[in-house]
Design a protein around this motif. Structure first.
Motif, PDB file in Angstrom:
ATOM      1  N   ARG A 224       0.829  -1.210   0.000  1.00  8.23           N
ATOM      2  CA  ARG A 224       0.000   0.000   0.000  1.00  8.23           C
ATOM      3  C   ARG A 224       0.859   1.254   0.000  1.00  8.23           C
ATOM      4  O   ARG A 224       0.572   2.231  -0.711  1.00  8.23           O
ATOM      5  CB  ARG A 224      -0.922  -0.005   1.226  1.00  8.23           C
ATOM      6  CG  ARG A 224      -2.061  -1.007   1.144  1.00  8.23           C
ATOM      7  CD  ARG A 224      -2.801  -1.089   2.470  1.00  8.23           C
ATOM      8  NE  ARG A 224      -1.981  -1.729   3.492  1.00  8.23           N
ATOM      9  CZ  ARG A 224      -2.350  -1.884   4.757  1.00  8.23           C
ATOM     10  NH1 ARG A 224      -3.514  -1.414   5.170  1.00  8.23           N
ATOM     11  NH2 ARG A 224      -1.569  -2.492   5.617  1.00  8.23           N
ATOM     12  N   SER A 225       1.933   1.254   0.789  1.00 11.25           N
ATOM     13  CA  SER A 225       2.833   2.403   0.846  1.00 11.25           C
ATOM     14  C   SER A 225       3.512   2.634  -0.498  1.00 11.25           C
ATOM     15  O   SER A 225       3.623   3.775  -0.974  1.00 11.25           O
ATOM     16  CB  SER A 225       3.896   2.191   1.927  1.00 11.25           C
ATOM     17  OG  SER A 225       3.325   1.968   3.184  1.00 11.25           O
ATOM     18  N   VAL A 226       3.991   1.547  -1.091  1.00  9.83           N
ATOM     19  CA  VAL A 226       4.703   1.655  -2.366  1.00  9.83           C
ATOM     20  C   VAL A 226       3.783   2.232  -3.441  1.00  9.83           C
ATOM     21  O   VAL A 226       4.161   3.141  -4.201  1.00  9.83           O
ATOM     22  CB  VAL A 226       5.244   0.283  -2.798  1.00  9.83           C
ATOM     23  CG1 VAL A 226       5.805   0.342  -4.210  1.00  9.83           C
ATOM     24  CG2 VAL A 226       6.307  -0.194  -1.813  1.00  9.83           C
ATOM     25  N   ARG A 227       2.576   1.720  -3.504  1.00 10.49           N
ATOM     26  CA  ARG A 227       1.643   2.185  -4.524  1.00 10.49           C
ATOM     27  C   ARG A 227       1.291   3.648  -4.312  1.00 10.49           C
ATOM     28  O   ARG A 227       1.196   4.425  -5.271  1.00 10.49           O
ATOM     29  CB  ARG A 227       0.392   1.308  -4.501  1.00 10.49           C
ATOM     30  CG  ARG A 227       0.685  -0.106  -4.968  1.00 10.49           C
ATOM     31  CD  ARG A 227      -0.532  -1.002  -4.897  1.00 10.49           C
ATOM     32  NE  ARG A 227      -0.208  -2.306  -5.464  1.00 10.49           N
ATOM     33  CZ  ARG A 227      -1.096  -3.233  -5.771  1.00 10.49           C
ATOM     34  NH1 ARG A 227      -2.387  -3.001  -5.559  1.00 10.49           N
ATOM     35  NH2 ARG A 227      -0.730  -4.371  -6.298  1.00 10.49           N
ATOM     36  N   ALA A 228       1.103   4.042  -3.062  1.00 13.44           N
ATOM     37  CA  ALA A 228       0.787   5.436  -2.776  1.00 13.44           C
ATOM     38  C   ALA A 228       1.949   6.347  -3.172  1.00 13.44           C
ATOM     39  O   ALA A 228       1.737   7.443  -3.714  1.00 13.44           O
ATOM     40  CB  ALA A 228       0.467   5.609  -1.297  1.00 13.44           C
ATOM     41  N   ALA A 229       3.173   5.893  -2.908  1.00 10.35           N
ATOM     42  CA  ALA A 229       4.344   6.704  -3.246  1.00 10.35           C
ATOM     43  C   ALA A 229       4.407   6.985  -4.740  1.00 10.35           C
ATOM     44  O   ALA A 229       4.616   8.128  -5.175  1.00 10.35           O
ATOM     45  CB  ALA A 229       5.618   6.012  -2.771  1.00 10.35           C
ATOM     46  N   TRP A 230       4.218   5.944  -5.540  1.00 12.04           N
ATOM     47  CA  TRP A 230       4.290   6.146  -6.990  1.00 12.04           C
ATOM     48  C   TRP A 230       3.146   7.014  -7.492  1.00 12.04           C
ATOM     49  O   TRP A 230       3.316   7.832  -8.394  1.00 12.04           O
ATOM     50  CB  TRP A 230       4.313   4.800  -7.712  1.00 12.04           C
ATOM     51  CG  TRP A 230       5.654   4.143  -7.661  1.00 12.04           C
ATOM     52  CD1 TRP A 230       6.032   3.068  -6.918  1.00 12.04           C
ATOM     53  CD2 TRP A 230       6.826   4.549  -8.382  1.00 12.04           C
ATOM     54  NE1 TRP A 230       7.347   2.767  -7.121  1.00 12.04           N
ATOM     55  CE2 TRP A 230       7.862   3.660  -8.014  1.00 12.04           C
ATOM     56  CE3 TRP A 230       7.099   5.572  -9.287  1.00 12.04           C
ATOM     57  CZ2 TRP A 230       9.152   3.766  -8.537  1.00 12.04           C
ATOM     58  CZ3 TRP A 230       8.392   5.681  -9.814  1.00 12.04           C
ATOM     59  CH2 TRP A 230       9.399   4.792  -9.442  1.00 12.04           C
TER      60      TRP A 230
END
Length: 334
Positions: A224-230
């Motif tokens: 979830r964090s990775v997707r939000a970052a991108w």
């Protein structure tokens, strides 16, 4: 809370994972997230012993200024008259949106300056989502050009400039190495990338079941964090329909990795960025680039922040900094 058995956590790290608070979306209120981060830094004063620093404003093409903080070993005296030292450009992590340290308090830069005996440049690149790609990476490349141009003033050996970073900083390190190659920019002697965020495609597809996202206490870098970052780093509607992101936004998209400087890539077992990092390392090898790769078993993204005194954290840090030292001082042992 107990860690589920399917989460293969290193035994030394289990107590730390169990004590972490539940996941919360850092992008829900990015200003508050940054405030909490800086409040935490203020509670833990950085060790500045043996190091001095100075801030510089580097002019951008549009007339605005990029701030960099340069750290020197304290005993070097007048940088312009001392024997030149290798330089390390440090790009902080934080999902391209947080992670900027307090003035003169960049812990990684301080430690690299001391342990490597290197001039270390902490780059305060513009942050998303206010400044989306390519703002941040162009700032990092500008810092590289500035360091090479100011080598004499800074006491830097222009033949020994390395780039390094963790997470987003690792992705920026890879991107800057590509930019330097493609633009004929300053030579980079080494690219050191820990838990690098290299591939926007990790934001696609289902979330694997055997990751830390299934933990009841996953205050670690999750899918979830990775997707939000991108989503917050890349501009809305980018790339245009029918095209793919360029390699400076997502280094794993680069079709040609030949001619890049030697590299170090460290990944963590439970990190959603692990496989993309390993894939990039393999592609570098296939392109003829010397690469050192290390996986930290049973560890999650950024685990050293939570368990810095553990043996596994100390070994992890010693490994990547040792290889960086050996690259900057050829003939030494990593």
């Amino acid at each position: 809370m107990a860690v589920p058995p399917e989460i293969r956590v290193h035994p030394e790290l289990v107590p730390f994972l169990e004590k972490l608070p539940p996941y919360s979306d850092p992008y829900e209120d990015i200003a508050a997230t940054r405030e909490r981060f800086h409040a935490l830094l203020k509670m833990r004063a950085a060790d500045r012993s043996g190091v001095r620093s100075k801030r510089y404003d580097v002019p951008r093409p549009d007339g605005s200024a990029l701030t960099v903080e340069v750290y020197w070993p304290e005993d070097t005296g007048d940088a312009s008259s001392a024997a030149p030292l290798p330089a390390v450009l440090h790009f902080h992590g934080g999902g391209y949106a947080i992670g900027r340290s307090l003035p003169g308090q960049d812990r990684t830069a301080l430690e690299l300056c001391r342990s490597l005996r290197a001039v270390t440049i902490a780059v305060e690149y513009r942050l998303a989502p206010e400044h989306r790609y390519p703002a941040g990476v162009e700032d990092c490349y500008l810092a590289l050009e500035w360091t090479a141009a100011q080598a004499v003033e800074l006491g830097v050996d222009p033949e020994r400039i390395a780039v390094t970073g963790k997470s987003a900083g690792g992705g920026l390190s890879a991107a800057v190495a590509l930019m330097a190659r493609d633009r004929g920019g300053p030579a980079i002697t080494y690219q050191s990338m820990c838990i690098p965020d290299l591939d926007d495609r990790v934001a696609d597809g289902p979330i694997p079941a055997d990751t830390a996202d299934t933990s009841p206490n996953p205050m670690v870098n999750t899918w979830r964090s990775v997707r939000a970052a991108w989503r917050h780093y890349l501009p809305e509607g980018y790339p245009p329909e029918g095209t793919t992101p360029d390699p400076y936004s997502s280094p794993a998209r680069a079709s040609d990795l030949s001619g890049l400087p030697p590299a170090y890539i460290q990944v963590c077992d439970l990190d959603p960025l692990r496989d993309a990092g390993l894939a990039y390392a393999r592609r570098l090898m296939d392109a003829g680039v010397p690469v050192t790769v290390r996986n930290v078993p049973g560890a999650w993204h950024g685990f050293e922040l939570y368990a810095p005194e553990t043996r596994v954290a100390k070994e992890s840090t010693a490994h990547w900094t040792g290889h960086l030292r050996a690259a900057l001082y050829p003939g030494t042992v990593a």
